[in-house]
Design an enzyme around this catalytic site. Structure first.
Site, short mmCIF file in Angstrom:
data_model
loop_
_atom_site.label_atom_id
_atom_site.label_comp_id
_atom_site.label_asym_id
_atom_site.label_seq_id
_atom_site.Cartn_x
_atom_site.Cartn_y
_atom_site.Cartn_z
N CYS A 1 -0.37 4.10 2.21
CA CYS A 1 -0.09 3.91 3.63
C CYS A 1 1.38 4.14 3.94
O CYS A 1 1.73 4.76 4.94
CB CYS A 1 -0.44 2.49 4.07
SG CYS A 1 -1.95 1.83 3.38
N ASP A 2 2.27 3.61 3.10
CA ASP A 2 3.68 3.51 3.48
C ASP A 2 4.65 4.33 2.64
O ASP A 2 5.83 4.42 2.98
CB ASP A 2 4.12 2.03 3.42
CG ASP A 2 3.29 1.16 4.36
OD1 ASP A 2 2.88 1.66 5.42
OD2 ASP A 2 3.04 -0.01 4.04
N CYS B 1 0.83 -1.21 0.00
CA CYS B 1 0.00 0.00 0.00
C CYS B 1 0.87 1.26 0.00
O CYS B 1 1.40 1.65 1.04
CB CYS B 1 -0.93 -0.02 1.21
SG CYS B 1 -1.94 1.46 1.38
#
Ligand code: NDP
Length: 305
Positions: free
Chosen positions: A136-137, A133
Site C-alpha cells: 500500500c505505502d 503494508c
C-alpha cells in the site's frame, strides 16, 4: 427481535461490496459496521492502487463512497458492533448492543487487524511514516531509508518488496534467527539493499507529526541506539477479527474463518468474504471481489430455499 433476510457483519471493502450486490438483488441487507466503520482503510491516508481512481483517493473517502453506494440501493447501516452470534439455530441470531436480530443468511466480513508494537506515537503516525503494508505505502518511500520490524515471512516479503523503491531497508528482529521460511530468508539476505539488526527491539518511536527515527534496544546488552529513518513498517503478524465466532464456526489454526466452495463457511447459510478468511492477498480490491462473490452466493442460496 428484528427479522432480516441477510445480515452483513463488517463494513470494509468486503462487507460494503457485499451490501451493494445484496441490495441490488433486493435482499435489503443490514450492515453491522463494527467498532471501526470502514475497516482498515480508515487508518490509511492515500490509496493509489484502487482501480478507478487514477489520482488516488484517501482511504476514509473511498469507504464513504462504498457506503453511499450501498445505501443508495437500500442497504441499511448500523454503526454498532456485534456482541454475539448464534448459528446453531435457524434463523440465525445476531446480537447488536441492545437489539437482537434474526437473519436467514449472514455474510462475515469482519476483516483482520495488523498486530502493532503498542508503543506511544505508533497509531498517530500511521500514514505519516508508520505503516503495516508495503504494497500500500512502499511507493511513498522512494529513495528513503526505512526499517522493517519482524522476522517472519511477512517481514521478509515487506523488506524485499520495499527494495524496489527505497534506498535501504534495515530489518530489526528481536532474536538472532529468523522465523521466515528458508527461501524468503535467502532472498532477503542476498539483497544488497537489506541489512539486519539482530537481537533488537524498538524501545521508542521518535517524531510528533512525522516519523523521525527510532530508539533501538539490544535485548542482550541492554544498549540503546538511535536510528534515523523515514519509514517504519511493522510486520509482526495479523490477527483475524473472529473472537465472536469461536465455537460457532470452523476456524483454522490461526483463527481465520475457513471456507469451502462458494464462500460457504462450515455452517450452511453463513458466508465469508475478505481478510477474515484471506490472509494471502489482503488488498482492498481483492476484499471487494470476495464481497461480491459472497453476496452472489448468499443470494443464490436464499433463493434456492
Ligand atoms: P509470523 O507470526 O510468522 O511472524 C511474526 C514475526 O514477528 C516473528 O518473527 C516474531 O518474532 C515477530 N514478532 C511478533 N511479535 C513481536 C513484537 N511484539 N515485537 C517484535 N517482533 C515481534 O507472522 P507473519 O505475518 O510473518 O506470517 C503469518 C503467516 O503468513 C505465516 O504462516 C507465514 O508463513 C505466512 N506468510 C506467507 C507469505 C508467503 O509465503 N509469501 C508472506 C507472508 C506471510 P519471533 O520470531 O521471535 O517469534
Amino acid at each position: 427481535m428484528i427479522q432480516k433476510n441477510l445480515i452483513i457483519i463488517g463494513s470494509g471493502p468486503a462487507g460494503l461490496t457485499a451490501a451493494i450486490y445484496a441490495a441490488r438483488a433486493n435482499l435489503r441487507p443490514v450492515v453491522i459496521s463494527g467498532l471501526q466503520p470502514g475497516g482498515q482503510l480508515i487508518q490509511t491516508t492515500e490509496v493509489e492502487n484502487y482501480p478507478g481512481f487514477p489520482d488516488g483517493i484517501l482511504g476514509p473517502d473511498l469507504m464513504e463512497l462504498f457506503k453511499k453506494q450501498a445505501i443508495r440501493f437500500g442497504a441499511e447501516s448500523v454503526d454498532s458492533a456485534v456482541e454475539a452470534v448464534d448459528f446453531s439455530q435457524r434463523p440465525f441470531k445476531v446480537k447488536v448492543a441492545s437489539t437482537d436480530y434474526t437473519a436467514r443468511a449472514v455474510i462475515i466480513a469482519t476483516g483482520a487487524s495488523s498486530v502493532w508494537l503498542g508503543l506511544p506515537h505508533e497509531q498517530e503516525l500511521i500514514g505519516h511514516g508508520v505503516s503495516s503494508c508495503a504494497t500500500c505505502d512502499g511507493f511513498f518511500f522512494r529513495g528513503k531509508d526505512v526499517v522493517v520490524i519482524g522476522g517472519g515471512d511477512s517481514a521478509m516479503e515487506e523488506a524485499t518488496y520495499l527494495t524496489k523503491f527505497v534506498n535501504s531497508v534495515r530489518v530489526v528482529h528481536r532474536r538472532k534467527e529468523l522465523k521466515a521460511s528458508k527461501i524468503m530468508q535467502d532472498r532477503a539476505m542476498n539483497d544488497p539493499k537489506i541489512s539486519f539488526v539482530w537481537n533488537s527491539e524498538v524501545a521508542e518511536i521518535l517524531g510528533e507529526d512525522k516519523l523521525k527515527g527510532l530508539k533501538i534496544k539490544n535485548v542482550e546488552t541492554g544498549e540503546t541506539t538511535e536510528l534515523k529513518t523515514d519509514g517504519l513498517f511493522v510486520a509482526i503478524g495479523h490477527k483475524p477479527n473472529t473472537d465472536i465466532f469461536k465455537g460457532q464456526l470452523e476456524l483454522d489454526r490461526k483463527g481465520y474463518v475457513t471456507a469451502g466452495e462458494n464462500s460457504q463457511t462450515s455452517v450452511e447459510g453463513v458466508f465469508v468474504a475478505g481478510d477474515v478468511h484471506d490472509y494471502h492477498y489482503r488488498q482492498a480490491v481483492t476484499a471487494a471481489g470476495f464481497g461480491c462473490q459472497a453476496a452472489m452466493d448468499a443470494e443464490k442460496w436464499l433463493s434456492s430455499r
